[in-house]
Design a protein around this motif. Sequence first.
Motif, PDB file in Angstrom:
ATOM      1  N   ALA A  29       0.879  -1.413  -0.107  1.00  0.00           N
ATOM      2  CA  ALA A  29       0.133   0.004   0.065  1.00  0.00           C
ATOM      3  C   ALA A  29       0.812   1.144  -0.168  1.00  0.00           C
ATOM      4  O   ALA A  29       0.529   2.278  -0.808  1.00  0.00           O
ATOM      5  CB  ALA A  29      -0.748  -0.057   1.224  1.00  0.00           C
ATOM      6  N   ALA A  30       1.998   1.248   0.814  1.00  0.00           N
ATOM      7  CA  ALA A  30       2.622   2.344   0.773  1.00  0.00           C
ATOM      8  C   ALA A  30       3.578   2.406  -0.396  1.00  0.00           C
ATOM      9  O   ALA A  30       3.815   3.599  -1.044  1.00  0.00           O
ATOM     10  CB  ALA A  30       3.689   2.351   1.940  1.00  0.00           C
ATOM     11  N   GLY A  31       3.920   1.397  -1.058  1.00  0.00           N
ATOM     12  CA  GLY A  31       4.386   1.470  -2.384  1.00  0.00           C
ATOM     13  C   GLY A  31       3.548   2.085  -3.521  1.00  0.00           C
ATOM     14  O   GLY A  31       3.996   2.761  -4.257  1.00  0.00           O
ATOM     15  N   GLN A  32       2.417   1.550  -3.335  1.00  0.00           N
ATOM     16  CA  GLN A  32       1.360   2.093  -4.428  1.00  0.00           C
ATOM     17  C   GLN A  32       1.112   3.608  -4.247  1.00  0.00           C
ATOM     18  O   GLN A  32       1.051   4.385  -5.438  1.00  0.00           O
ATOM     19  CB  GLN A  32      -0.181   1.434  -4.056  1.00  0.00           C
ATOM     20  N   ALA A  33       1.194   4.245  -2.917  1.00  0.00           N
ATOM     21  CA  ALA A  33       1.040   5.532  -2.971  1.00  0.00           C
ATOM     22  C   ALA A  33       2.176   6.361  -3.440  1.00  0.00           C
ATOM     23  O   ALA A  33       2.096   7.320  -4.353  1.00  0.00           O
ATOM     24  CB  ALA A  33       0.845   5.756  -1.343  1.00  0.00           C
ATOM     25  N   LYS A  34       3.237   5.752  -3.506  1.00  0.00           N
ATOM     26  CA  LYS A  34       4.663   6.279  -3.976  1.00  0.00           C
ATOM     27  C   LYS A  34       4.733   6.412  -5.321  1.00  0.00           C
ATOM     28  O   LYS A  34       5.131   7.156  -6.111  1.00  0.00           O
ATOM     29  CB  LYS A  34       6.070   5.852  -3.355  1.00  0.00           C
ATOM     30  N   ALA A  35       3.924   5.166  -5.956  1.00  0.00           N
ATOM     31  CA  ALA A  35       4.116   4.793  -7.168  1.00  0.00           C
ATOM     32  C   ALA A  35       3.197   5.790  -8.130  1.00  0.00           C
ATOM     33  O   ALA A  35       3.129   5.784  -9.520  1.00  0.00           O
ATOM     34  CB  ALA A  35       3.670   3.408  -7.614  1.00  0.00           C
ATOM     35  N   ALA A  36       2.235   6.565  -7.500  1.00  0.00           N
ATOM     36  CA  ALA A  36       1.624   7.653  -8.215  1.00  0.00           C
ATOM     37  C   ALA A  36       2.434   8.435  -9.179  1.00  0.00           C
ATOM     38  O   ALA A  36       1.945   8.809 -10.306  1.00  0.00           O
ATOM     39  CB  ALA A  36       0.689   8.512  -7.294  1.00  0.00           C
ATOM     40  N   ALA A  37       3.748   8.870  -8.762  1.00  0.00           N
ATOM     41  CA  ALA A  37       4.446   9.682  -9.532  1.00  0.00           C
ATOM     42  C   ALA A  37       5.167   8.830 -10.931  1.00  0.00           C
ATOM     43  O   ALA A  37       5.749   9.470 -11.512  1.00  0.00           O
ATOM     44  CB  ALA A  37       5.742  10.143  -8.580  1.00  0.00           C
ATOM     45  N   ILE A  97       7.766  -0.002  -2.945  1.00  0.00           N
ATOM     46  CA  ILE A  97       7.666   0.482  -4.664  1.00  0.00           C
ATOM     47  C   ILE A  97       7.794  -0.934  -5.301  1.00  0.00           C
ATOM     48  O   ILE A  97       7.068  -1.323  -6.023  1.00  0.00           O
ATOM     49  CB  ILE A  97       8.523   1.445  -5.105  1.00  0.00           C
ATOM     50  N   ALA A  98       8.934  -1.552  -4.771  1.00  0.00           N
ATOM     51  CA  ALA A  98       9.344  -2.983  -5.736  1.00  0.00           C
ATOM     52  C   ALA A  98       8.057  -3.780  -5.002  1.00  0.00           C
ATOM     53  O   ALA A  98       7.686  -4.791  -5.971  1.00  0.00           O
ATOM     54  CB  ALA A  98      10.370  -3.274  -5.146  1.00  0.00           C
ATOM     55  N   ALA A  99       7.702  -4.090  -4.050  1.00  0.00           N
ATOM     56  CA  ALA A  99       6.556  -4.783  -3.567  1.00  0.00           C
ATOM     57  C   ALA A  99       5.229  -4.611  -4.230  1.00  0.00           C
ATOM     58  O   ALA A  99       4.738  -5.701  -4.646  1.00  0.00           O
ATOM     59  CB  ALA A  99       6.377  -4.674  -1.853  1.00  0.00           C
ATOM     60  N   TYR A 100       5.197  -3.337  -4.376  1.00  0.00           N
ATOM     61  CA  TYR A 100       3.872  -2.937  -5.203  1.00  0.00           C
ATOM     62  C   TYR A 100       4.041  -3.394  -6.551  1.00  0.00           C
ATOM     63  O   TYR A 100       3.015  -4.230  -7.103  1.00  0.00           O
ATOM     64  CB  TYR A 100       3.716  -1.378  -5.109  1.00  0.00           C
TER      65      TYR A 100
END
Length: 204
Positions: A29-37, A97-100
Amino acid sequence: MKRLMSMTVVSGLWLVLAASAQATGGNVAAGQAKAAACAGCHGADGNGGADPSWPKLAGHVPEYIVKQLSDFKSGARKEPTMSALAATLSTTDMINIAAYYASLPRKPSAARNAELVKQGEKLYRGGNAKTGVSACMSCHGPSGHGIPPRFPKVSGQSATYSVQQMLAFKAGTRTNDGETMTRIAFRMSEQEIKAVAEYMSGLH
Ligand code: HEC
Ligand code: HEC
Protein backbone atom coordinates in the motif's frame (compact mmCIF):
# COMPACT_ATOMS: atom_id res chain seq x y z
CA MET A 1 42.97 -18.18 7.42
CA LYS A 2 40.57 -20.85 6.19
CA ARG A 3 38.24 -20.10 9.09
CA LEU A 4 38.38 -16.36 8.38
CA MET A 5 37.51 -17.00 4.74
CA SER A 6 34.53 -19.17 5.55
CA MET A 7 33.31 -16.56 8.06
CA THR A 8 33.50 -13.91 5.34
CA VAL A 9 31.56 -16.13 2.95
CA VAL A 10 28.91 -16.81 5.59
CA SER A 11 28.47 -13.15 6.53
CA GLY A 12 28.37 -12.17 2.82
CA LEU A 13 25.62 -14.70 2.25
CA TRP A 14 23.77 -13.41 5.27
CA LEU A 15 23.83 -9.87 3.89
CA VAL A 16 22.44 -11.04 0.53
CA LEU A 17 19.70 -13.03 2.27
CA ALA A 18 18.84 -10.10 4.55
CA ALA A 19 18.60 -7.73 1.58
CA SER A 20 16.32 -10.10 -0.35
CA ALA A 21 14.10 -10.70 2.68
CA GLN A 22 13.79 -6.91 2.97
CA ALA A 23 13.03 -6.50 -0.74
CA THR A 24 10.30 -9.12 -0.64
CA GLY A 25 8.84 -7.82 2.64
CA GLY A 26 7.88 -4.32 1.42
CA ASN A 27 4.56 -2.61 2.15
CA VAL A 28 2.42 -2.81 -1.00
CA ALA A 29 0.00 0.00 0.00
CA ALA A 30 2.83 2.42 0.84
CA GLY A 31 4.51 1.46 -2.45
CA GLN A 32 1.32 2.10 -4.40
CA ALA A 33 1.03 5.61 -2.91
CA LYS A 34 4.63 6.43 -3.89
CA ALA A 35 4.14 4.95 -7.36
CA ALA A 36 1.56 7.63 -8.25
CA ALA A 37 4.56 9.62 -9.52
CA CYS A 38 5.58 6.73 -11.80
CA ALA A 39 2.25 5.91 -13.50
CA GLY A 40 2.58 8.57 -16.22
CA CYS A 41 5.41 6.62 -17.84
CA HIS A 42 5.23 3.07 -16.44
CA GLY A 43 1.41 2.84 -16.66
CA ALA A 44 -1.35 2.81 -14.04
CA ASP A 45 -1.08 -1.01 -13.97
CA GLY A 46 2.73 -1.07 -14.39
CA ASN A 47 2.47 -2.34 -17.97
CA GLY A 48 4.16 0.62 -19.64
CA GLY A 49 2.90 3.81 -21.24
CA ALA A 50 2.62 5.60 -24.58
CA ASP A 51 6.35 5.44 -25.34
CA PRO A 52 7.65 1.86 -25.87
CA SER A 53 11.01 2.86 -24.40
CA TRP A 54 9.32 3.18 -20.98
CA PRO A 55 9.69 -0.31 -19.50
CA LYS A 56 6.99 -2.42 -17.88
CA LEU A 57 7.56 -2.80 -14.15
CA ALA A 58 4.60 -5.09 -13.37
CA GLY A 59 5.70 -8.50 -12.11
CA HIS A 60 9.40 -7.58 -11.96
CA VAL A 61 11.56 -9.50 -9.46
CA PRO A 62 11.36 -7.11 -6.44
CA GLU A 63 15.07 -7.32 -5.59
CA TYR A 64 15.82 -6.28 -9.18
CA ILE A 65 13.65 -3.12 -8.87
CA VAL A 66 15.39 -2.16 -5.61
CA LYS A 67 18.80 -2.70 -7.23
CA GLN A 68 17.95 -0.60 -10.30
CA LEU A 69 16.54 2.27 -8.22
CA SER A 70 19.64 2.26 -5.99
CA ASP A 71 21.85 2.15 -9.09
CA PHE A 72 20.00 5.12 -10.65
CA LYS A 73 20.39 6.99 -7.34
CA SER A 74 24.12 6.24 -7.00
CA GLY A 75 24.81 6.88 -10.71
CA ALA A 76 25.90 3.27 -11.38
CA ARG A 77 23.09 3.20 -13.99
CA LYS A 78 22.63 6.47 -15.84
CA GLU A 79 19.43 7.91 -17.28
CA PRO A 80 18.60 11.57 -16.51
CA THR A 81 14.86 11.16 -15.70
CA MET A 82 15.23 8.06 -13.56
CA SER A 83 18.33 9.34 -11.77
CA ALA A 84 16.50 12.53 -10.74
CA LEU A 85 13.45 10.56 -9.54
CA ALA A 86 15.45 7.89 -7.70
CA ALA A 87 17.41 10.60 -5.86
CA THR A 88 14.18 11.50 -3.99
CA LEU A 89 13.54 7.90 -2.80
CA SER A 90 14.74 6.34 0.47
CA THR A 91 15.67 2.65 0.66
CA THR A 92 12.35 1.97 2.39
CA ASP A 93 10.47 3.73 -0.44
CA MET A 94 12.35 1.55 -2.97
CA ILE A 95 11.48 -1.66 -1.10
CA ASN A 96 7.78 -0.65 -0.87
CA ILE A 97 7.60 0.39 -4.54
CA ALA A 98 9.24 -2.92 -5.53
CA ALA A 99 6.68 -4.91 -3.50
CA TYR A 100 3.85 -2.98 -5.19
CA TYR A 101 5.05 -3.51 -8.78
CA ALA A 102 6.01 -7.15 -8.10
CA SER A 103 2.39 -7.77 -7.01
CA LEU A 104 0.94 -6.61 -10.36
CA PRO A 105 0.49 -9.06 -13.29
CA ARG A 106 2.60 -8.43 -16.39
CA LYS A 107 0.75 -8.50 -19.69
CA PRO A 108 2.56 -9.94 -22.70
CA SER A 109 3.02 -7.61 -25.68
CA ALA A 110 0.90 -8.30 -28.75
CA ALA A 111 2.42 -7.39 -32.15
CA ARG A 112 5.02 -9.97 -33.18
CA ASN A 113 7.13 -10.56 -36.25
CA ALA A 114 7.00 -14.37 -36.75
CA GLU A 115 10.38 -14.64 -38.52
CA LEU A 116 12.18 -12.64 -35.81
CA VAL A 117 10.40 -14.64 -33.09
CA LYS A 118 11.73 -17.89 -34.61
CA GLN A 119 15.34 -16.61 -34.70
CA GLY A 120 14.98 -15.17 -31.23
CA GLU A 121 13.64 -18.37 -29.73
CA LYS A 122 16.65 -20.33 -30.98
CA LEU A 123 19.05 -17.88 -29.36
CA TYR A 124 17.05 -17.55 -26.14
CA ARG A 125 16.90 -21.32 -25.62
CA GLY A 126 20.23 -22.45 -27.09
CA GLY A 127 22.54 -19.42 -27.32
CA ASN A 128 25.05 -19.16 -30.17
CA ALA A 129 27.88 -21.69 -29.80
CA LYS A 130 29.86 -20.12 -32.68
CA THR A 131 30.14 -16.71 -31.04
CA GLY A 132 30.04 -17.93 -27.42
CA VAL A 133 26.68 -16.38 -26.48
CA SER A 134 25.09 -18.25 -23.55
CA ALA A 135 21.46 -19.34 -23.63
CA CYS A 136 19.39 -16.55 -22.10
CA MET A 137 17.07 -19.01 -20.41
CA SER A 138 19.83 -20.31 -18.15
CA CYS A 139 19.57 -17.07 -16.14
CA HIS A 140 16.23 -15.53 -17.14
CA GLY A 141 14.31 -18.81 -16.91
CA PRO A 142 12.61 -20.93 -19.60
CA SER A 143 9.57 -18.60 -19.70
CA GLY A 144 11.52 -15.39 -19.06
CA HIS A 145 10.11 -14.91 -15.55
CA GLY A 146 13.57 -14.33 -14.10
CA ILE A 147 15.17 -16.03 -11.09
CA PRO A 148 15.14 -14.02 -7.83
CA PRO A 149 16.99 -12.27 -6.43
CA ARG A 150 19.46 -11.49 -9.22
CA PHE A 151 18.05 -12.36 -12.62
CA PRO A 152 15.29 -10.08 -13.89
CA LYS A 153 12.06 -10.93 -15.66
CA VAL A 154 12.31 -10.30 -19.41
CA SER A 155 8.99 -11.86 -20.50
CA GLY A 156 6.36 -9.56 -21.99
CA GLN A 157 8.73 -6.58 -21.89
CA SER A 158 8.49 -3.98 -24.65
CA ALA A 159 10.83 -5.11 -27.45
CA THR A 160 11.92 -1.49 -28.03
CA TYR A 161 13.07 -1.22 -24.40
CA SER A 162 14.87 -4.61 -24.42
CA VAL A 163 16.70 -3.67 -27.65
CA GLN A 164 17.80 -0.36 -26.12
CA GLN A 165 19.14 -2.09 -23.00
CA MET A 166 20.98 -4.78 -24.98
CA LEU A 167 22.56 -2.08 -27.20
CA ALA A 168 23.53 -0.12 -24.07
CA PHE A 169 25.18 -3.25 -22.59
CA LYS A 170 26.93 -3.87 -25.93
CA ALA A 171 28.20 -0.28 -26.18
CA GLY A 172 29.23 -0.23 -22.50
CA THR A 173 26.90 2.66 -21.67
CA ARG A 174 24.98 0.46 -19.16
CA THR A 175 27.53 -1.16 -16.86
CA ASN A 176 25.63 -1.87 -13.62
CA ASP A 177 25.36 -5.61 -14.39
CA GLY A 178 28.63 -6.90 -12.90
CA GLU A 179 29.79 -7.54 -16.51
CA THR A 180 27.30 -10.39 -16.98
CA MET A 181 25.20 -8.78 -19.71
CA THR A 182 27.91 -6.54 -21.15
CA ARG A 183 29.98 -9.65 -22.02
CA ILE A 184 27.02 -11.41 -23.60
CA ALA A 185 25.70 -8.42 -25.57
CA PHE A 186 29.19 -7.60 -26.85
CA ARG A 187 29.17 -10.91 -28.75
CA MET A 188 25.73 -10.39 -30.28
CA SER A 189 24.85 -8.79 -33.62
CA GLU A 190 22.18 -6.10 -33.80
CA GLN A 191 20.04 -8.58 -35.75
CA GLU A 192 20.31 -11.15 -32.93
CA ILE A 193 19.41 -8.47 -30.38
CA LYS A 194 16.30 -7.47 -32.33
CA ALA A 195 15.23 -11.11 -32.75
CA VAL A 196 15.65 -12.10 -29.11
CA ALA A 197 13.87 -8.93 -27.90
CA GLU A 198 10.91 -9.71 -30.17
CA TYR A 199 10.77 -13.27 -28.83
CA MET A 200 10.96 -12.16 -25.17
CA SER A 201 8.17 -9.60 -25.65
CA GLY A 202 5.71 -12.39 -26.44
CA LEU A 203 6.78 -14.71 -23.60
CA HIS A 204 4.44 -15.01 -20.64
C1 HEC B 1 9.16 10.59 -17.43
C2 HEC B 1 9.03 9.13 -17.51
C3 HEC B 1 9.33 8.30 -16.27
C4 HEC B 1 8.83 8.43 -14.99
C5 HEC B 1 7.87 9.48 -14.46
C6 HEC B 1 9.38 7.32 -14.23
N1 HEC B 1 10.18 6.55 -15.03
FE1 HEC B 1 11.16 4.83 -14.48
N2 HEC B 1 11.99 4.70 -16.34
C7 HEC B 1 11.78 5.60 -17.36
C8 HEC B 1 12.65 5.23 -18.48
C9 HEC B 1 12.74 5.96 -19.82
C10 HEC B 1 13.39 4.09 -18.08
C11 HEC B 1 14.47 3.34 -18.88
C12 HEC B 1 15.80 3.96 -18.52
C13 HEC B 1 16.94 3.46 -19.36
O1 HEC B 1 16.82 3.49 -20.58
O2 HEC B 1 17.94 3.03 -18.78
C14 HEC B 1 12.93 3.77 -16.72
C15 HEC B 1 13.41 2.69 -15.98
C16 HEC B 1 12.96 2.35 -14.71
C17 HEC B 1 13.36 1.17 -13.98
C18 HEC B 1 14.28 0.06 -14.48
C19 HEC B 1 13.44 -1.01 -15.14
C20 HEC B 1 14.21 -2.19 -15.67
O3 HEC B 1 13.55 -3.10 -16.20
O4 HEC B 1 15.44 -2.22 -15.56
C21 HEC B 1 12.73 1.21 -12.78
C22 HEC B 1 12.83 0.19 -11.67
C23 HEC B 1 11.94 2.42 -12.75
N3 HEC B 1 12.09 3.09 -13.95
C24 HEC B 1 11.16 2.82 -11.69
C25 HEC B 1 10.44 4.01 -11.63
C26 HEC B 1 9.77 4.51 -10.46
C27 HEC B 1 9.71 3.75 -9.14
C28 HEC B 1 9.22 5.71 -10.78
C29 HEC B 1 8.42 6.65 -9.88
C30 HEC B 1 9.05 7.04 -8.64
C31 HEC B 1 9.54 5.98 -12.18
N4 HEC B 1 10.30 4.94 -12.66
C32 HEC B 1 9.12 7.09 -12.89
C33 HEC B 1 10.89 6.63 -17.38
C34 HEC B 1 10.19 7.12 -16.28
C1 HEC C 1 24.77 -15.58 -16.66
C2 HEC C 1 23.44 -15.06 -16.47
C3 HEC C 1 22.78 -14.32 -17.63
C4 HEC C 1 22.60 -14.77 -18.93
C5 HEC C 1 23.11 -16.06 -19.56
C6 HEC C 1 21.83 -13.73 -19.60
N1 HEC C 1 21.54 -12.72 -18.73
FE1 HEC C 1 20.45 -11.05 -19.16
N2 HEC C 1 20.79 -10.33 -17.27
C7 HEC C 1 21.50 -10.97 -16.29
C8 HEC C 1 21.57 -10.13 -15.11
C9 HEC C 1 22.27 -10.45 -13.81
C10 HEC C 1 20.85 -8.94 -15.42
C11 HEC C 1 20.60 -7.75 -14.50
C12 HEC C 1 21.75 -6.79 -14.50
C13 HEC C 1 21.59 -5.69 -13.47
O1 HEC C 1 21.51 -6.00 -12.29
O2 HEC C 1 21.49 -4.52 -13.88
C14 HEC C 1 20.38 -9.10 -16.79
C15 HEC C 1 19.65 -8.14 -17.48
C16 HEC C 1 19.15 -8.31 -18.76
C17 HEC C 1 18.33 -7.33 -19.46
C18 HEC C 1 17.86 -5.99 -18.91
C19 HEC C 1 16.53 -6.16 -18.24
C20 HEC C 1 15.88 -4.85 -17.87
O3 HEC C 1 14.73 -4.93 -17.40
O4 HEC C 1 16.48 -3.79 -18.03
C21 HEC C 1 18.03 -7.86 -20.69
C22 HEC C 1 17.19 -7.23 -21.77
C23 HEC C 1 18.69 -9.14 -20.76
N3 HEC C 1 19.35 -9.39 -19.58
C24 HEC C 1 18.62 -9.99 -21.87
C25 HEC C 1 19.34 -11.18 -21.99
C26 HEC C 1 19.40 -11.94 -23.21
C27 HEC C 1 18.68 -11.61 -24.48
C28 HEC C 1 20.24 -13.01 -22.98
C29 HEC C 1 20.68 -14.10 -23.92
C30 HEC C 1 21.29 -13.67 -25.17
C31 HEC C 1 20.66 -12.90 -21.58
N4 HEC C 1 20.10 -11.77 -21.03
C32 HEC C 1 21.48 -13.81 -20.94
C33 HEC C 1 22.07 -12.24 -16.40
C34 HEC C 1 22.11 -13.03 -17.52
